[in-house]
Every structure is written in C-alpha cells, then in structure tokens.
Design a protein around this motif. Structure first.
Motif, PDB file in Angstrom:
ATOM      1  N   TYR A 135       0.823  -1.202   0.000  1.00  0.00           N
ATOM      2  CA  TYR A 135       0.000   0.000   0.000  1.00  0.00           C
ATOM      3  C   TYR A 135       0.861   1.257   0.000  1.00  0.00           C
ATOM      4  O   TYR A 135       0.638   2.187  -0.788  1.00  0.00           O
ATOM      5  CB  TYR A 135      -0.965   0.018   1.193  1.00  0.00           C
ATOM      6  N   TYR A 184       1.076   4.151  -2.739  1.00  0.00           N
ATOM      7  CA  TYR A 184       0.737   5.522  -2.332  1.00  0.00           C
ATOM      8  C   TYR A 184       1.783   6.520  -2.852  1.00  0.00           C
ATOM      9  O   TYR A 184       1.443   7.494  -3.531  1.00  0.00           O
ATOM     10  CB  TYR A 184       0.618   5.599  -0.809  1.00  0.00           C
ATOM     11  N   ILE A 194       1.148   9.393  -5.714  1.00  0.00           N
ATOM     12  CA  ILE A 194       1.206  10.812  -5.354  1.00  0.00           C
ATOM     13  C   ILE A 194       2.219  11.530  -6.257  1.00  0.00           C
ATOM     14  O   ILE A 194       1.936  12.602  -6.802  1.00  0.00           O
ATOM     15  CB  ILE A 194       1.611  10.974  -3.862  1.00  0.00           C
ATOM     16  N   MET A 202       0.761  12.004  -9.699  1.00  0.00           N
ATOM     17  CA  MET A 202      -0.303  13.017  -9.759  1.00  0.00           C
ATOM     18  C   MET A 202       0.268  14.423  -9.678  1.00  0.00           C
ATOM     19  O   MET A 202      -0.251  15.350 -10.292  1.00  0.00           O
ATOM     20  CB  MET A 202      -1.320  12.797  -8.631  1.00  0.00           C
ATOM     21  N   LYS A 203       1.330  14.564  -8.908  1.00  0.00           N
ATOM     22  CA  LYS A 203       1.958  15.877  -8.784  1.00  0.00           C
ATOM     23  C   LYS A 203       2.620  16.301 -10.092  1.00  0.00           C
ATOM     24  O   LYS A 203       2.556  17.464 -10.489  1.00  0.00           O
ATOM     25  CB  LYS A 203       3.029  15.850  -7.687  1.00  0.00           C
ATOM     26  N   THR A 231      -6.321   8.759  -8.215  1.00  0.00           N
ATOM     27  CA  THR A 231      -7.281   8.651  -7.112  1.00  0.00           C
ATOM     28  C   THR A 231      -7.873   7.248  -7.054  1.00  0.00           C
ATOM     29  O   THR A 231      -8.004   6.645  -5.992  1.00  0.00           O
ATOM     30  CB  THR A 231      -8.402   9.693  -7.324  1.00  0.00           C
ATOM     31  N   LEU A 278      -5.431   4.707  -5.633  1.00  0.00           N
ATOM     32  CA  LEU A 278      -5.345   4.778  -4.172  1.00  0.00           C
ATOM     33  C   LEU A 278      -6.543   4.095  -3.527  1.00  0.00           C
ATOM     34  O   LEU A 278      -6.409   3.393  -2.529  1.00  0.00           O
ATOM     35  CB  LEU A 278      -5.223   6.232  -3.713  1.00  0.00           C
ATOM     36  N   TYR A 279      -7.719   4.287  -4.143  1.00  0.00           N
ATOM     37  CA  TYR A 279      -8.894   3.593  -3.615  1.00  0.00           C
ATOM     38  C   TYR A 279      -8.723   2.071  -3.713  1.00  0.00           C
ATOM     39  O   TYR A 279      -8.980   1.349  -2.744  1.00  0.00           O
ATOM     40  CB  TYR A 279     -10.156   4.009  -4.371  1.00  0.00           C
ATOM     41  N   GLN A 328      -6.397   0.761  -1.312  1.00  0.00           N
ATOM     42  CA  GLN A 328      -6.991   0.803   0.022  1.00  0.00           C
ATOM     43  C   GLN A 328      -8.003  -0.338   0.213  1.00  0.00           C
ATOM     44  O   GLN A 328      -8.069  -0.939   1.286  1.00  0.00           O
ATOM     45  CB  GLN A 328      -7.672   2.159   0.222  1.00  0.00           C
ATOM     46  N   ARG A 342      -7.764  -3.150   3.054  1.00  0.00           N
ATOM     47  CA  ARG A 342      -8.863  -3.472   3.984  1.00  0.00           C
ATOM     48  C   ARG A 342      -9.199  -4.960   3.934  1.00  0.00           C
ATOM     49  O   ARG A 342      -9.546  -5.555   4.944  1.00  0.00           O
ATOM     50  CB  ARG A 342     -10.125  -2.670   3.638  1.00  0.00           C
ATOM     51  N   SER A 396      -1.992  -2.896  13.447  1.00  0.00           N
ATOM     52  CA  SER A 396      -2.966  -1.826  13.395  1.00  0.00           C
ATOM     53  C   SER A 396      -3.849  -2.060  12.202  1.00  0.00           C
ATOM     54  O   SER A 396      -3.596  -2.918  11.366  1.00  0.00           O
ATOM     55  CB  SER A 396      -2.267  -0.483  13.237  1.00  0.00           C
ATOM     56  N   GLN A 397      -4.923  -1.286  12.129  1.00  0.00           N
ATOM     57  CA  GLN A 397      -5.864  -1.497  11.031  1.00  0.00           C
ATOM     58  C   GLN A 397      -5.472  -0.686   9.792  1.00  0.00           C
ATOM     59  O   GLN A 397      -6.125  -0.732   8.803  1.00  0.00           O
ATOM     60  CB  GLN A 397      -7.288  -1.164  11.472  1.00  0.00           C
ATOM     61  N   GLU A 398      -4.375   0.018   9.882  1.00  0.00           N
ATOM     62  CA  GLU A 398      -4.017   0.895   8.766  1.00  0.00           C
ATOM     63  C   GLU A 398      -2.517   0.927   8.513  1.00  0.00           C
ATOM     64  O   GLU A 398      -1.734   0.843   9.446  1.00  0.00           O
ATOM     65  CB  GLU A 398      -4.421   2.335   9.121  1.00  0.00           C
ATOM     66  N   ARG A 426       1.738   5.564   6.626  1.00  0.00           N
ATOM     67  CA  ARG A 426       2.489   6.208   5.556  1.00  0.00           C
ATOM     68  C   ARG A 426       2.993   7.573   5.964  1.00  0.00           C
ATOM     69  O   ARG A 426       3.583   8.267   5.183  1.00  0.00           O
ATOM     70  CB  ARG A 426       1.664   6.288   4.259  1.00  0.00           C
ATOM     71  N   GLU A 427       2.776   7.911   7.242  1.00  0.00           N
ATOM     72  CA  GLU A 427       3.285   9.219   7.689  1.00  0.00           C
ATOM     73  C   GLU A 427       4.790   9.138   7.879  1.00  0.00           C
ATOM     74  O   GLU A 427       5.327   8.099   8.190  1.00  0.00           O
ATOM     75  CB  GLU A 427       2.616   9.714   8.966  1.00  0.00           C
ATOM     76  N   PRO A 445      -0.889  21.225  -8.207  1.00  0.00           N
ATOM     77  CA  PRO A 445      -0.237  19.994  -7.724  1.00  0.00           C
ATOM     78  C   PRO A 445       0.115  20.050  -6.239  1.00  0.00           C
ATOM     79  O   PRO A 445       0.245  19.006  -5.604  1.00  0.00           O
ATOM     80  CB  PRO A 445       1.030  19.903  -8.577  1.00  0.00           C
ATOM     81  N   VAL A 469      -2.155  18.004  -3.972  1.00  0.00           N
ATOM     82  CA  VAL A 469      -2.365  16.571  -4.226  1.00  0.00           C
ATOM     83  C   VAL A 469      -2.402  15.758  -2.918  1.00  0.00           C
ATOM     84  O   VAL A 469      -3.269  14.895  -2.727  1.00  0.00           O
ATOM     85  CB  VAL A 469      -1.297  16.011  -5.204  1.00  0.00           C
ATOM     86  N   TYR A 515     -10.094  10.502   1.203  1.00  0.00           N
ATOM     87  CA  TYR A 515     -10.168   9.411   2.190  1.00  0.00           C
ATOM     88  C   TYR A 515     -11.172   9.746   3.292  1.00  0.00           C
ATOM     89  O   TYR A 515     -12.010   8.922   3.645  1.00  0.00           O
ATOM     90  CB  TYR A 515      -8.798   9.148   2.815  1.00  0.00           C
TER      91      TYR A 515
END
Lengths: 226, 226
Positions: free
Chosen positions: A161, A165, A169, A172-173, A183, A186-187, A190, A194, A220-222, A225-226, B176, B179, B187
């Motif tokens: 994931y 991501y 990103i 897209m930039k 987009t 990413l869905y 995701q 899940r 964790s459930q996620e 990515r931070e 951009p 983004v 999300y």
C-alpha cells in the motif's frame, strides 16, 4: 443422536462458509483482473455476482440462528456457530470491496493510466488473494498456528500500500492528467489493504475458536504512511 | 423468575450497546473537529480512546455469549441478542473509521489545504453524526419506521461525497501542491460515507428485530460518481 445431528449441521455450516469464502476470493481475483486488463465486462460480472454472495450470507445466518434455537448448544458448540456468524460478515465485506474495485474499473476506463502502479496493484492483489485462500483453509481446520502466520502477512500488504501511495502521489503531482486514475489507484489499493484487515479479523476468529480467547492479531488497522 | 432475569439482562445489553454507540458518535465528532481545526492533539485523543470502544465491544460479546449459553433463549429473545452482536461489529467499525480520520489529520498537518473542501467535509460529518445519534435511539426503541427514514438519509451522504470528490479532483488538477491534502480529503469523505453505510446496516438490523425479516435498505453501498 441429537449430538451427531449437531455435528453434521456444523459440518454443513463450515462447508457453506468455505464455499462463500471461495466465491469472495474469486470475486477479488476477477475484480483486479478486470482492473488490470481494463475489462469493463468482467467488472460488471463481479458486480452482478455479489448478490449470490449476499444470499449465501443470509442463508448462513438463518441456519446458524436455527441451530442455536433448536439445538441450544453451549460452550464450544455455541462458539463455533457464533464465530461463523461473525466471520461471514467479514467475508461479505470483502465481497463488497471486490465490488468497489470493479466499480473503479468502470470509472477509470478512458483515463490516462500509470502502468507501473497497475503492475504493483496486480502483485498486491495476488498476495491478498493468497491470504484469503489460506485463511479459509485455516478456518476449516481451526488451525490457530496457521492463522497467526497468515495475520503476519498483513505487514507486507501495508508495505504494498505504501509503495503504491508514494508512486501515485508523485505521478499526480508531476502530471495532472493522472489525477483521476491516481485517485482510483489509491482507492483500489486501500480496498485491498482493507481486505487484508478482514483476513486478519478471521485469523482472530480462528484463534478464538481454538482457545476461547479474543486476541488482537496484527499491529494496526491501517498502513503507516506518515 | 428466569424470564424476568432475562429481560433485565437484555435491558443491560441494550444500554451497553447504546453507551458504545455514544462513544463512537463522540469519536466521529471529535475526529472531524480535529481535522477541521488542524488539532493534532485532539486527533491523538481519538486514537487513544478507540481502545475503550474495542473493550466495550468485547465485553458486549462476552455478555451476549453467556446469555445465550446460560439462558438458552429462542425466537425473539435470541434474535435480540444475536442482533446486538452483529450491530456492535458495525459500531466498532465506525469507531475504526473515526480513528482513520484522526490519523489523516496527523498526516495532512503542514500540507496546503483547501478551505472550501474542509467546510464541506465539516458539514458532511455533522450530517453523518446526526444519523449515528438517531439510529442509536431507533435501535433502543426498535423503531422500524424511524430506521427506514434514517436509512434514506444516506442518499444525501452520497451527494456530499460526490460534491467533495469533484471539488477535490479539480483542485488537484489545477494545483499539484494540493495533491497530498486532496488525497486525504477523499479518504476522509470516504470514511464518512462508509460510516453512513454502517448506519444503514444498523437500520437493517432494527427492521430485522421488528419484523424477523432481513431487508436491504438503501440503494447501494457506494456513491455513484461515474
């Protein structure tokens, strides 16, 4: 005699659960195949097929309810039935996510795509499908050792994931033309992530069946990515 | 005497369900407040609080299990307990989504933001919170008429989602620099939209409690943005 009737009913219930699981696994596989091959027709099949999965869940629920009401099981027997009821909700939601992926296929059609990301999504989905297939076998065998191993696989799903991501990103930039498809990527990533969480839930149910204890598996459930 | 013990236990179970629901409602509210106010500290509170919600769910599950095993209820009584078990999974997942929103707050901090979209997300979340609060009351009263009305509210949630989707996509294409925050907006809007779906699920459980029939409410599990 009542006891052996119960055992037979329980076996049937588990078989039906397995069957439902295989339907979900196939839906996930087909939805991503449709996604990667840009196959709108196959995507529509996945969407139409979801009704069968939902019907099977309702039938599983009815059977479970009847077994509890008529045979009044206690301890392990009761736990077996309750667990099928809970775990079948997880399967049903995995099926819903396959439908979401299929819908994404239909939406993204005609948009500018990113081959590199699609390759990664395809790999991710192969991996997630393996988790789904494995957890179904572990469930039927109530194999808690396998269940714990399968839950660990979720780490790699989170890694997939994260990779998707950042790739998306960046793209897209750099190129606004990829914002819509990005987009959707990413869905889809995701949804797959899940599905991995739901597999982890089912792993927890297996441990519960084997030990009677509710145990949290997976960090964790996620994905972080931070 | 056994019968009145059961009634008391069931009342306790429903109260505990309601309590769990209010905790989830508050988590949703706080997570979006944190999001809109860029309040990282409040976001962290929401994340920490989720353990309490999960504990309450486990406790609900244990109680339900014991009630079935010890009191061997049938028909309506059994249905009441099974439904709490199923619906509490929905609540727990709504809580997970509040956590996801809180995590998004922490990630988006420092990124270029779009005030117009944040306003829309804030409105959407007020609306979703109203649905959550209403469904809890309808549950406790087993009010199927209200349940059907609440399920209809989901249409507007999907409309909110679509509006946010288009606003965000446009902004990401034009600039951009938006983004990363745009991705997070999508999300968060999706989490809120899913919470609306879970509310619809609970509405279906209420109808099931009232009528004994499993009924599909709401048109689909996803907004149509194609």
């Amino acid at each position: 005699m009542l006891r052996s009737q119960f055992e037979e009913d329980l076996l049937n219930l588990h078989n039906q659960f397995y069957e439902m699981g295989m339907m979900v696994s196939s839906a996930i596989h087909k939805s991503v195949k449709a996604y990667v091959k840009h196959d709108k027709q196959l995507a529509k099949e996945v969407i139409a097929y979801d009704d069968h999965i939902n019907e099977l869940e309702i039938s599983l629920e009815k059977r479970s309810f009847e077994m509890i009401a008529l045979q009044q099981p206690v301890t392990t027997d009761l736990r077996n039935i309750i667990t099928v009821m809970k775990a079948s909700s997880d399967l049903e939601r995995m099926g819903d996510h396959a439908v979401s992926i299929a819908k994404s296929t239909i939406r993204v059609k005609g948009q500018q795509r990113i081959a590199e990301v699609e390759k990664e999504i395809s790999d991710m989905s192969d991996y997630v499908k393996k988790m789904v297939d494995n957890v179904l076998v572990a469930y039927v065998k109530t194999d808690q050792k396998d269940a714990r191993m399968i839950a660990q696989m979720d780490e790699k799903v989170n890694k997939y994931y994260n990779d998707i991501y950042y790739m998306t990103i960046d793209s897209m930039k750099e190129n606004p033309e990829t914002v819509i498809s990005g987009t959707e990527y990413l869905y889809v990533a995701q949804y797959l992530e899940r599905i991995g969480d739901y597999v982890t839930n089912i792993c927890e149910w297996i441990v519960y069946l084997a030990t009677g204890k509710i145990t949290e598996l997976g960090s964790s459930q996620e994905p972080k990515r931070e």
